[in-house]
Design a protein around this motif. Structure first.
Motif: not given
Length: 149
Positions: A128-134, A140-143, A146-148
């Motif tokens: 369950v914790g690993i799903e949250g990290v995914q 992070e990839i989307t951010k 968008a900002f770069v």
């Protein structure tokens, strides 16, 4: 005695500027029988001091020494502390015995089953914790995109 002088002394008296001699003069004037009519209202004020001097204390007051109070207080505190320690010990002994019985198995197969259940529960919670990290990685990839760009 002049009424204007008495009125001036009264004025000073209520302002708090009279001397002891002037206050005694006022007391003498108001204790005499010839007080002006417009000053009669002040007679009880100065007559009170004469009455208060005549009063005697007749009640005997017994004083309790501080040593007695401290002795009783320390005795009461020690009794309360002993009751607290006894109560804590009584209830804590049962808890220690229960904690010693946890996790001990005489049969190896029973111990293996309990271990497998515990590891399965741990695995479920870690997944369950690993799903949250995914989800965080996707964020992070989307951010970064968008900002770069």
């Amino acid at each position: 005695m002049e009424f204007s002088k008495i009125e001036a002394l009264l004025e000073k008296y209520f302002e708090g500027e009279t001397s002891i001699a002037e206050e005694n003069e006022l007391k003498d004037y108001f204790s005499s029988p010839n007080v002006a009519e417009h000053l009669e209202q002040y007679r009880p004020l100065f007559g009170y001091f004469a009455e208060a001097k005549e009063q005697k204390l007749t009640n005997n007051v017994t004083l309790i020494s501080k040593k007695r109070k401290v002795a009783w207080l320390s005795l009461a505190a020690s009794i309360v502390m002993m009751i607290g320690i006894g109560t804590y010990t009584y209830f804590n002994v049962n808890t220690v015995k229960e904690n010693q019985e946890l996790g001990t198995y005489d049969d190896p197969e029973e111990a293996l089953e309990a271990t497998q259940k515990a590891l399965a529960m741990l695995s479920d919670n870690v997944n369950v914790g690993i799903e949250g990290v995914q989800y965080l990685q996707v964020y992070e990839i989307t951010k970064n995109k968008a900002f770069v760009e």
